[in-house]
Design a protein around this motif. Sequence first.
Motif, mmCIF file in Angstrom:
data_model
loop_
_atom_site.group_PDB
_atom_site.id
_atom_site.type_symbol
_atom_site.label_atom_id
_atom_site.label_comp_id
_atom_site.label_asym_id
_atom_site.label_seq_id
_atom_site.Cartn_x
_atom_site.Cartn_y
_atom_site.Cartn_z
ATOM 1 N N MET A 95 6.786 -1.518 -1.254
ATOM 2 C CA MET A 95 5.688 -1.962 -0.428
ATOM 3 C C MET A 95 5.049 -0.732 0.210
ATOM 4 O O MET A 95 5.716 0.028 0.900
ATOM 5 C CB MET A 95 6.214 -2.918 0.645
ATOM 6 C CG MET A 95 5.162 -3.366 1.631
ATOM 7 S SD MET A 95 5.763 -4.493 2.927
ATOM 8 C CE MET A 95 6.061 -5.959 2.003
ATOM 9 N N PRO A 96 3.759 -0.479 -0.024
ATOM 10 C CA PRO A 96 3.102 0.666 0.584
ATOM 11 C C PRO A 96 3.173 0.572 2.115
ATOM 12 O O PRO A 96 2.954 -0.492 2.689
ATOM 13 C CB PRO A 96 1.663 0.554 0.110
ATOM 14 C CG PRO A 96 1.726 -0.281 -1.117
ATOM 15 C CD PRO A 96 2.862 -1.224 -0.895
ATOM 16 N N SER A 97 3.496 1.698 2.745
ATOM 17 C CA SER A 97 3.648 1.735 4.192
ATOM 18 C C SER A 97 3.037 3.001 4.765
ATOM 19 O O SER A 97 3.111 4.068 4.157
ATOM 20 C CB SER A 97 5.130 1.703 4.581
ATOM 21 O OG SER A 97 5.754 0.544 4.086
ATOM 22 N N TYR A 140 3.117 5.174 8.445
ATOM 23 C CA TYR A 140 3.802 5.351 9.723
ATOM 24 C C TYR A 140 2.840 6.042 10.679
ATOM 25 O O TYR A 140 2.236 7.055 10.325
ATOM 26 C CB TYR A 140 5.090 6.151 9.531
ATOM 27 C CG TYR A 140 6.007 5.457 8.553
ATOM 28 C CD1 TYR A 140 6.859 4.447 8.973
ATOM 29 C CD2 TYR A 140 5.956 5.763 7.191
ATOM 30 C CE1 TYR A 140 7.661 3.768 8.060
ATOM 31 C CE2 TYR A 140 6.760 5.089 6.284
ATOM 32 C CZ TYR A 140 7.604 4.098 6.725
ATOM 33 O OH TYR A 140 8.380 3.424 5.823
ATOM 34 N N ARG A 144 4.969 0.939 11.951
ATOM 35 C CA ARG A 144 4.962 0.901 10.494
ATOM 36 C C ARG A 144 3.949 -0.158 10.085
ATOM 37 O O ARG A 144 4.035 -1.311 10.482
ATOM 38 C CB ARG A 144 6.331 0.521 9.940
ATOM 39 C CG ARG A 144 6.364 0.403 8.429
ATOM 40 C CD ARG A 144 7.790 0.074 7.957
ATOM 41 N NE ARG A 144 7.826 -0.098 6.534
ATOM 42 C CZ ARG A 144 7.891 -1.284 5.919
ATOM 43 N NH1 ARG A 144 7.935 -2.401 6.620
ATOM 44 N NH2 ARG A 144 7.930 -1.359 4.608
ATOM 45 N N ALA A 195 2.412 -2.029 6.842
ATOM 46 C CA ALA A 195 2.794 -2.248 5.446
ATOM 47 C C ALA A 195 2.075 -3.473 4.892
ATOM 48 O O ALA A 195 1.639 -4.345 5.641
ATOM 49 C CB ALA A 195 4.304 -2.429 5.338
ATOM 50 N N THR A 196 1.964 -3.520 3.579
ATOM 51 C CA THR A 196 1.386 -4.675 2.893
ATOM 52 C C THR A 196 1.843 -4.676 1.448
ATOM 53 O O THR A 196 2.258 -3.643 0.917
ATOM 54 C CB THR A 196 -0.157 -4.665 2.976
ATOM 55 O OG1 THR A 196 -0.656 -5.916 2.515
ATOM 56 C CG2 THR A 196 -0.758 -3.538 2.174
ATOM 57 N N GLU A 197 1.773 -5.834 0.834
ATOM 58 C CA GLU A 197 2.016 -5.921 -0.608
ATOM 59 C C GLU A 197 0.743 -5.424 -1.303
ATOM 60 O O GLU A 197 -0.353 -5.555 -0.770
ATOM 61 C CB GLU A 197 2.287 -7.370 -1.013
ATOM 62 C CG GLU A 197 3.585 -7.925 -0.471
ATOM 63 C CD GLU A 197 4.823 -7.272 -1.066
ATOM 64 O OE1 GLU A 197 4.762 -6.776 -2.219
ATOM 65 O OE2 GLU A 197 5.843 -7.259 -0.364
ATOM 66 N N LEU A 254 -2.669 -0.720 0.274
ATOM 67 C CA LEU A 254 -2.920 -0.571 1.699
ATOM 68 C C LEU A 254 -4.182 0.287 1.838
ATOM 69 O O LEU A 254 -4.180 1.449 1.447
ATOM 70 C CB LEU A 254 -1.724 0.098 2.368
ATOM 71 C CG LEU A 254 -1.687 0.127 3.881
ATOM 72 C CD1 LEU A 254 -0.243 0.245 4.352
ATOM 73 C CD2 LEU A 254 -2.525 1.202 4.485
ATOM 74 N N TYR A 262 3.769 8.483 5.002
ATOM 75 C CA TYR A 262 3.499 7.212 4.333
ATOM 76 C C TYR A 262 4.374 7.113 3.104
ATOM 77 O O TYR A 262 4.915 8.103 2.618
ATOM 78 C CB TYR A 262 2.021 7.063 3.982
ATOM 79 C CG TYR A 262 1.458 8.154 3.111
ATOM 80 C CD1 TYR A 262 1.505 8.070 1.732
ATOM 81 C CD2 TYR A 262 0.885 9.283 3.682
ATOM 82 C CE1 TYR A 262 0.993 9.080 0.938
ATOM 83 C CE2 TYR A 262 0.371 10.298 2.888
ATOM 84 C CZ TYR A 262 0.425 10.191 1.524
ATOM 85 O OH TYR A 262 -0.076 11.187 0.734
ATOM 86 N N ASP A 263 4.534 5.898 2.630
ATOM 87 C CA ASP A 263 5.326 5.643 1.447
ATOM 88 C C ASP A 263 4.459 4.862 0.465
ATOM 89 O O ASP A 263 4.087 3.721 0.743
ATOM 90 C CB ASP A 263 6.570 4.832 1.826
ATOM 91 C CG ASP A 263 7.511 4.631 0.666
ATOM 92 O OD1 ASP A 263 7.493 5.434 -0.283
ATOM 93 O OD2 ASP A 263 8.276 3.645 0.705
ATOM 94 N N GLY A 264 4.099 5.474 -0.622
ATOM 95 C CA GLY A 264 3.249 4.847 -1.619
ATOM 96 C C GLY A 264 2.568 5.901 -2.463
ATOM 97 O O GLY A 264 2.692 7.102 -2.209
#
Length: 90
Positions: free
Chosen positions: A1-3, A5, A36, A38-40, A43, A65-67
Motif C-alpha cells: 500500500m503506497p504510504s 510519512y 502516515r 496511505a491508500t490502495e 497516492l 514514503y513507501d511506493g
Amino acid sequence: MPSLYVLDVPEFAPLVAAARRKAGFEIAGPKAGYFRIATEGQLRIDRAETGLPEALWFGAFTAGYDGEELVIDSEQFWIGPKPPANIAAE
C-alpha cells in the motif's frame, strides 16, 4: 500500500488536511511525531490542494514514503504500489 510519512508540525498540517479530504485515503497518527497517509492503488496529492508554498511542499516529503515514484515535482506527489520483486529463474 503506497504510504507517505509526514512530520507532525504546523507547517505540514495543510498537507495532512488535504489528504483527509480525499476519498479512500487513510490517515494514521500522529504517532512518534509522524502521520502516515496511505491508500490502495495510487497516492496522489496536488500541491494546489494543500496551499503549501514550493519550499514547504518539497520539505514535506523528507520523512519518507513507501511506493514507486510516478511523479514528484513542484506541483504533484504521485506514487503507486511497488512492483513485485523479480524472482531469479534457476
